[in-house]
Design a protein around this motif. Structure first.
Motif, PDB file in Angstrom:
ATOM      1  N   CYS A  35       0.742  -1.159   0.000  1.00 46.41           N
ATOM      2  CA  CYS A  35      -0.025   0.092   0.116  1.00 46.41           C
ATOM      3  C   CYS A  35       0.972   1.069  -0.136  1.00 46.41           C
ATOM      4  O   CYS A  35       1.718   1.305   0.860  1.00 46.41           O
ATOM      5  CB  CYS A  35      -0.839  -0.048   1.053  1.00 46.41           C
ATOM      6  SG  CYS A  35      -1.956   1.292   1.517  1.00 46.41           S
ATOM      7  N   ASN A  36       0.539   2.154  -0.806  1.00 48.67           N
ATOM      8  CA  ASN A  36       1.263   3.433  -0.872  1.00 48.67           C
ATOM      9  C   ASN A  36       0.859   4.772   0.081  1.00 48.67           C
ATOM     10  O   ASN A  36       1.578   5.627   0.204  1.00 48.67           O
ATOM     11  CB  ASN A  36       1.574   3.972  -2.251  1.00 48.67           C
ATOM     12  CG  ASN A  36       0.117   4.400  -2.796  1.00 48.67           C
ATOM     13  OD1 ASN A  36      -0.938   4.419  -2.249  1.00 48.67           O
ATOM     14  ND2 ASN A  36       0.112   4.453  -4.233  1.00 48.67           N
ATOM     15  N   GLY A  37      -0.221   4.240   0.668  1.00 50.39           N
ATOM     16  CA  GLY A  37      -0.971   5.237   1.687  1.00 50.39           C
ATOM     17  C   GLY A  37      -1.187   6.443   0.967  1.00 50.39           C
ATOM     18  O   GLY A  37      -1.960   7.392   1.655  1.00 50.39           O
ATOM     19  N   VAL A  38      -1.562   6.583  -0.301  1.00 51.78           N
ATOM     20  CA  VAL A  38      -2.057   7.805  -0.884  1.00 51.78           C
ATOM     21  C   VAL A  38      -3.524   7.363  -1.225  1.00 51.78           C
ATOM     22  O   VAL A  38      -3.966   6.315  -1.783  1.00 51.78           O
ATOM     23  CB  VAL A  38      -1.519   8.146  -2.225  1.00 51.78           C
ATOM     24  CG1 VAL A  38      -2.009   9.245  -2.997  1.00 51.78           C
ATOM     25  CG2 VAL A  38       0.252   8.320  -2.104  1.00 51.78           C
ATOM     26  N   ARG A  39      -4.401   8.270  -0.851  1.00 55.53           N
ATOM     27  CA  ARG A  39      -5.879   8.295  -0.972  1.00 55.53           C
ATOM     28  C   ARG A  39      -6.230   7.968  -2.541  1.00 55.53           C
ATOM     29  O   ARG A  39      -5.767   8.749  -3.456  1.00 55.53           O
ATOM     30  CB  ARG A  39      -6.560   9.185  -0.504  1.00 55.53           C
ATOM     31  CG  ARG A  39      -8.179   8.822  -0.571  1.00 55.53           C
ATOM     32  CD  ARG A  39      -8.723  10.234   0.240  1.00 55.53           C
ATOM     33  NE  ARG A  39      -8.568  11.539  -0.550  1.00 55.53           N
ATOM     34  CZ  ARG A  39      -9.273  12.006  -1.701  1.00 55.53           C
ATOM     35  NH1 ARG A  39     -10.192  11.264  -2.433  1.00 55.53           N
ATOM     36  NH2 ARG A  39      -8.929  13.175  -2.062  1.00 55.53           N
ATOM     37  N   ASP A  40      -7.054   7.085  -2.867  1.00 56.76           N
ATOM     38  CA  ASP A  40      -7.664   6.773  -4.272  1.00 56.76           C
ATOM     39  C   ASP A  40      -8.530   7.804  -4.522  1.00 56.76           C
ATOM     40  O   ASP A  40      -9.632   7.829  -4.102  1.00 56.76           O
ATOM     41  CB  ASP A  40      -8.080   5.179  -4.566  1.00 56.76           C
ATOM     42  CG  ASP A  40      -8.518   5.298  -5.933  1.00 56.76           C
ATOM     43  OD1 ASP A  40      -8.252   5.899  -6.781  1.00 56.76           O
ATOM     44  OD2 ASP A  40      -9.046   4.067  -6.128  1.00 56.76           O
ATOM     45  N   LYS A  41      -8.171   8.963  -5.289  1.00 56.53           N
ATOM     46  CA  LYS A  41      -9.265  10.079  -5.808  1.00 56.53           C
ATOM     47  C   LYS A  41     -10.206   9.679  -6.469  1.00 56.53           C
ATOM     48  O   LYS A  41     -11.286  10.539  -6.913  1.00 56.53           O
ATOM     49  CB  LYS A  41      -8.280  11.188  -6.203  1.00 56.53           C
ATOM     50  CG  LYS A  41      -7.412  11.767  -5.280  1.00 56.53           C
ATOM     51  CD  LYS A  41      -6.595  12.810  -5.725  1.00 56.53           C
ATOM     52  CE  LYS A  41      -5.297  13.420  -4.749  1.00 56.53           C
ATOM     53  NZ  LYS A  41      -4.644  14.487  -5.401  1.00 56.53           N
TER      54      LYS A  41
END
Length: 198
Positions: A35-41
């Motif tokens: 997981c990259n921890g960036v929210r899926d926009k």
């Protein structure tokens, strides 16, 4: 905490919504789940769950897209004198061959993908072609097709029952099984008003 199951969770991952208690557990869960921890926009949200916060998030996403597109359009390579010179030469050569060559504006996918060139040594255009076979829902892109090659020669590897590739032949069965006289080649007419007489 969903990673160690020992401490009380303090953080929630914007990407996968996993709860963590510390930076160590956050790093562990990122490694374990890639997981990259960036929210899926662009993640789907149902109408029932849609809030003002989601609306604001979508608005910011669109602003980011606009900024990125604007930055790409201002990129120095796109507006470099060398790029403009090549395009100018290509148009001049086309005009000399009685060809009206039109180009899409910067940033369009078709313009980026187009590989049409002019070989001054051979005095020949090498075209970027897209073949669409509507009855089979098949599309093929050809690069570097010389301008002296006939349409029959271009289509041979696709619809000729003997010379075509077996896999392609199977996919385009309707065309290969039909008599050659029944196959019609149509070219798209650009910049015509709708419903105009052709």
């Amino acid at each position: 905490c969903e990673t160690c199951s020992k401490e009380e969770a303090k953080y929630r991952c914007p990407r996968c919504m996993k709860y963590s208690c510390s930076l160590l557990c956050v790093k562990k869960h990122k490694r374990a789940l890639s997981c990259n921890g960036v929210r899926d926009k662009t993640a789907f949200i149902s109408v029932n769950e849609f809030t003002d916060l989601n609306l604001l998030s979508d608005y910011r996403f669109l602003e980011d897209v606009g900024r990125t597109a604007d930055a790409a359009a201002r990129h120095c390579i796109v507006h470099s004198p060398a790029t403009k010179r090549l395009l100018y030469c290509l148009r001049n050569k086309a005009r000399g061959c009685n060809i009206e060559l039109k180009t899409l504006p910067v940033g369009f996918t078709k313009r980026r993908e187009n590989s049409t060139t002019f070989n001054s040594m051979e005095n020949k255009f090498y075209w970027h072609l897209k073949l669409v076979f509507p009855h089979c829902h098949a599309e093929y892109t050809l690069k570097g097709v010389p301008d002296d090659k006939t349409l029959a020669d271009i289509l041979k590897p696709y619809i000729d029952p003997v010379e075509s590739d077996p896999v392609v032949c199977q996919r385009l069965k309707i065309y290969t099984a039909s008599p050659q006289s029944d196959v019609r080649i149509l070219m798209k007419i650009e910049n015509r008003s709708r419903n105009s007489v052709r």
